[in-house]
Design a protein around this motif. Structure first.
Motif, PDB file in Angstrom:
ATOM      1  N   ASN A 324      43.500-104.400 -81.782  1.00  0.00           N
ATOM      2  CA  ASN A 324      42.280-103.848 -81.194  1.00  0.00           C
ATOM      3  C   ASN A 324      41.540-104.912 -80.385  1.00  0.00           C
ATOM      4  O   ASN A 324      41.057-104.656 -79.278  1.00  0.00           O
ATOM      5  N   LYS A 332      40.322-102.827 -72.155  1.00  0.00           N
ATOM      6  CA  LYS A 332      40.696-101.476 -72.573  1.00  0.00           C
ATOM      7  C   LYS A 332      39.691-100.937 -73.588  1.00  0.00           C
ATOM      8  O   LYS A 332      39.020-101.693 -74.282  1.00  0.00           O
ATOM      9  N   ASN A 334      38.919 -97.978 -76.845  1.00  0.00           N
ATOM     10  CA  ASN A 334      39.574 -97.796 -78.154  1.00  0.00           C
ATOM     11  C   ASN A 334      40.680 -96.753 -78.125  1.00  0.00           C
ATOM     12  O   ASN A 334      41.262 -96.437 -79.160  1.00  0.00           O
ATOM     13  N   ASP A 335      40.993 -96.251 -76.926  1.00  0.00           N
ATOM     14  CA  ASP A 335      42.154 -95.368 -76.775  1.00  0.00           C
ATOM     15  C   ASP A 335      43.330 -96.110 -76.142  1.00  0.00           C
ATOM     16  O   ASP A 335      44.369 -95.518 -75.851  1.00  0.00           O
ATOM     17  N   THR A 337      43.493 -97.468 -73.149  1.00  0.00           N
ATOM     18  CA  THR A 337      43.582 -97.365 -71.691  1.00  0.00           C
ATOM     19  C   THR A 337      42.462 -98.177 -71.040  1.00  0.00           C
ATOM     20  O   THR A 337      41.451 -98.480 -71.670  1.00  0.00           O
ATOM     21  N   ASN A 339      39.249 -99.339 -69.339  1.00  0.00           N
ATOM     22  CA  ASN A 339      37.932 -98.757 -69.546  1.00  0.00           C
ATOM     23  C   ASN A 339      36.932 -99.411 -68.581  1.00  0.00           C
ATOM     24  O   ASN A 339      36.815-100.641 -68.543  1.00  0.00           O
ATOM     25  N   TYR A 364      35.136 -99.647 -83.785  1.00  0.00           N
ATOM     26  CA  TYR A 364      36.363 -99.296 -83.059  1.00  0.00           C
ATOM     27  C   TYR A 364      36.880 -97.893 -83.390  1.00  0.00           C
ATOM     28  O   TYR A 364      37.504 -97.246 -82.542  1.00  0.00           O
ATOM     29  N   ASN A 365      36.647 -97.402 -84.579  1.00  0.00           N
ATOM     30  CA  ASN A 365      37.195 -96.103 -84.989  1.00  0.00           C
ATOM     31  C   ASN A 365      36.318 -94.918 -84.606  1.00  0.00           C
ATOM     32  O   ASN A 365      36.613 -93.777 -84.998  1.00  0.00           O
ATOM     33  N   PRO A 367      34.977 -91.883 -82.267  1.00  0.00           N
ATOM     34  CA  PRO A 367      35.644 -91.068 -81.246  1.00  0.00           C
ATOM     35  C   PRO A 367      35.462 -91.704 -79.867  1.00  0.00           C
ATOM     36  O   PRO A 367      34.450 -92.367 -79.611  1.00  0.00           O
ATOM     37  N   LYS A 368      36.416 -91.484 -78.972  1.00  0.00           N
ATOM     38  CA  LYS A 368      36.410 -92.160 -77.680  1.00  0.00           C
ATOM     39  C   LYS A 368      35.106 -91.966 -76.914  1.00  0.00           C
ATOM     40  O   LYS A 368      34.549 -92.928 -76.354  1.00  0.00           O
ATOM     41  N   ASP A 369      34.573 -90.750 -76.865  1.00  0.00           N
ATOM     42  CA  ASP A 369      33.360 -90.527 -76.075  1.00  0.00           C
ATOM     43  C   ASP A 369      32.176 -91.288 -76.650  1.00  0.00           C
ATOM     44  O   ASP A 369      31.328 -91.806 -75.908  1.00  0.00           O
ATOM     45  N   ASP A 372      32.744 -95.037 -75.845  1.00  0.00           N
ATOM     46  CA  ASP A 372      32.430 -95.309 -74.438  1.00  0.00           C
ATOM     47  C   ASP A 372      30.917 -95.365 -74.224  1.00  0.00           C
ATOM     48  O   ASP A 372      30.415 -96.189 -73.451  1.00  0.00           O
TER      49      ASP A 372
END
Length: 614
Positions: A324, A332, A334-335, A337, A339, A364-365, A367-369, A372
């Motif tokens: 991570n 990048k 946490n998905d 890709t 960022n 880090y865990n 959800p992506k949104d 971000d």
């Protein structure tokens, strides 16, 4: 092999007792702004921690010459040269203070050679082509970065490769120290820590033996990697037949860190603060590097980490955190890709500052949104912190405590609860902090110039201004990469190297009474981003002549200097026009101050903490 001796030196002892020669067969100076800034940030962090313990910077391999106390540097010249350049900068900054004389004797001094003659020599003397001339130009210029190149040009010395690296490194160091240690008292404290607490081991032998040692070090490595101490602790808790398994798992930790040139001890500190609640006698929630092993020895931490009962589970937790961590350092999310916000943070913080990874690893865990959203707000928070030069010590203490809160939020299983609590966290921690610092930020931006911070940070700031205006012009709301902007040229509207006619005109203008040209040419209000081909054509001319070139830029912040586009009513273009202004044929101190104020107003819109529900 001849006799090998070693001696522990502080920085002051080394440059007081030794003359270092960098032979012409050695690799030249190759450190970039990234390596120099990383060293400066590390030294700054050590100072702000307030520890009196020694800070070990490794070994230096040397070979004695025929002259007493003179040594050829076989390995370690990048570090030695950088510390020597720090001394050069400190000499200038301590001008008129007692420290100036002491530091001057660490830079160059007289000695008696074998013929009984008195010679004066630099305490670090690079012998590859023209490097010594560059060092002497730094000293002759009274250590002012802007004067160095003109002196070298007058002497017919080209600046490229290693020579340019030395000049850039010195400029970075000078501006960093000048900006971060403005008061004599803080500069004295910095020098006291640097001269006494920064230490290295100097290994000395004849040149053939030294080269053999150097070869052996590179082939085999030396000593224990700091991570190996923890590995050895874990070995005591696994069965003998599982040793190979643990060894192979451990490589998944050490190899990525080594490949990415990340410091193992620093990573371990961040790992612990991101994953566990830290308690200590200072009640600051911080684990120092020299406290890591002690942390693992305490009963409550053995229980919390459970490394004795389940060593492989613990190791896999570190492996995952390393993965991570590396992805974050590569820009990048946490998905996994690329960022936009993480890349922006990298451009703002550079290679030296990294405390924010404590927060990001703890969260880090999410959800992506939500992650971000946290990244976007963190970028703004860090901008306030960096521009106002908030103490790293304060930030570290806060981040350790805030990591506990983010870790709790990330462990929630209900999305709506996560969203609500993250929103509360951002408003309480980031919003309140930045609101309190708003006056400080405004003051810092009023005084901001090209040398206020490292050039990559100034480039980031200009890129954010330029991108914001372009997005507003086009009616865009979704952020995109800053790369197109950070690759542009930084244009000094008032030329960096003015023609005599232009300089004379500036000094005679009524708007410029008691105004220093060389101060105003560096102000933020005088800087803009410009495509390289246009920048070349614009040259060093008067603003009136450069206006036509600025109109050709596809970046509206620059083209709007001379002309605003008017399209429709209440359009995205007219709305951004209301926050911009054009200028006539004159470009004086008055116009530069007005544009600086305009940029400050834009900054309040660009760097703002927003609630999650917006």
């Amino acid at each position: 092999m001849s006799k090998i001796t070693n001696h522990k030196y502080s920085i002051e002892e080394a440059f007081r007792d030794c003359f270092y020669i960098v032979p012409d067969y050695q690799r030249e100076y190759v450190w970039s702004d990234k390596e120099v800034n990383k060293l400066l940030e590390d030294l700054n962090n050590e100072l702000e921690i307030g520890s009196n313990s020694e800070y070990f910077i490794g070994t230096i391999l040397v070979s004695p010459t025929q002259d007493k106390k003179q040594f050829d540097v076989i390995d370690g010249q990048q570090r030695l040269t950088t510390f020597f350049l720090i001394l050069c900068a400190l000499k200038s900054l301590f001008k008129g203070e007692p420290q100036e004389g002491i530091i001057n004797n660490l830079i160059s001094t007289s000695y008696t050679n074998r013929d009984g003659d008195i010679e004066k020599s630099l305490k670090l003397n690079p012998k590859y082509e023209n490097a010594e001339e560059v060092i002497k130009a730094i000293l002759k210029s009274d250590n002012q970065p802007e004067n160095i190149k003109s002196l070298l040009n007058a002497a017919g010395v080209s600046q490229f490769g290693a020579l340019e690296n030395i000049i850039n490194a010195y400029t970075t160091i000078y501006q960093y120290l000048k900006s971060n240690y403005q008061k004599t008292a803080t500069l004295k404290k910095y020098w006291g820590n640097l001269s006494n607490n920064i230490v290295f081991i100097q290994i000395s032998t004849d040149v053939s033996s030294a080269l053999k040692i150097f070869e052996t070090i590179n082939e085999r490595g030396v000593g224990l990697n700091p991570m190996d101490l923890l590995k050895n602790l874990l070995f005591t808790n696994v069965k003998v037949e599982e040793f190979n398994k643990l060894k192979n798992e451990w490589k998944k930790i050490t190899n990525p860190l080594e490949t990415n040139k990340e410091k193992p001890l620093r990573f371990l500190r961040y790992f612990l603060m991101a994953n566990y609640k830290i308690t200590n006698h200072r009640s600051d929630g911080i684990v120092r590097e020299d406290e890591i092993y002690d942390w693992f020895s305490k009963k409550e931490n053995i229980a919390a980490s459970n490394y004795k009962q389940e060593p492989f589970v613990f190791v896999r937790k570190i492996i995952k955190t390393v993965e991570n961590f590396i992805e974050l350092t590569e820009g990048k999310g946490n998905d996994g890709t690329d960022n936009v916000y993480m890349n922006n943070i990298r451009k703002l913080t550079g290679g030296g500052f990294s405390l924010h990874y404590v927060l990001l690893l703890a969260a880090y865990n999410l959800p992506k949104d939500l992650f971000d959203y946290l990244l976007k707000q963190l970028e703004t928070f860090l901008f306030y912190f960096i521009i106002t030069r908030t103490s790293t010590k304060i930030l570290e203490r806060n981040f350790s405590a805030w990591a506990d809160e983010l870790r709790t939020i990330s462990l929630l299983t209900n999305y709506d609860a996560q969203k609500e609590q993250l929103n509360t966290f951002v408003l309480k921690r980031f919003k309140e902090s930045t609101t309190q610092k708003q006056p400080e930020l405004t003051d810092a931006l009023k005084r901001y110039d090209f040398y206020s911070l490292q050039q990559y940070r100034t480039r980031y700031i200009l890129a954010k201004f330029t991108q914001f205006v372009n997005m507003a012009y086009k009616g865009l709301t979704k952020p995109y990469s800053l790369n197109d902007y950070t690759n542009l040229e930084i244009e000094h509207i008032l030329p960096d190297k003015p023609k005599d006619e232009l300089l004379s005109a500036f000094n005679m203008h009524t708007n410029n009474v008691d105004k220093d040209y060389h101060q105003y040419k560096m102000k933020l209000g005088n800087l803009t981003l410009l495509e390289k081909p246009i920048n070349i054509v614009a040259g060093r001319d008067f603003f009136k002549q450069k206006k036509e070139q600025y109109k050709m830029s596809k970046y509206y912040l620059t083209s709007s200097l001379t002309e605003l586009s008017n399209v429709g009513k209440n359009t995205s273009i007219t709305r951004i026009n209301a926050r911009l202004r054009t200028f006539g044929d004159e470009w004086t101190a008055k116009e530069i101050d007005e544009r600086q104020q305009m940029l400050i107003s834009l900054a309040s819109e660009i760097w703002t903490i927003q609630p999650l529900n917006d």
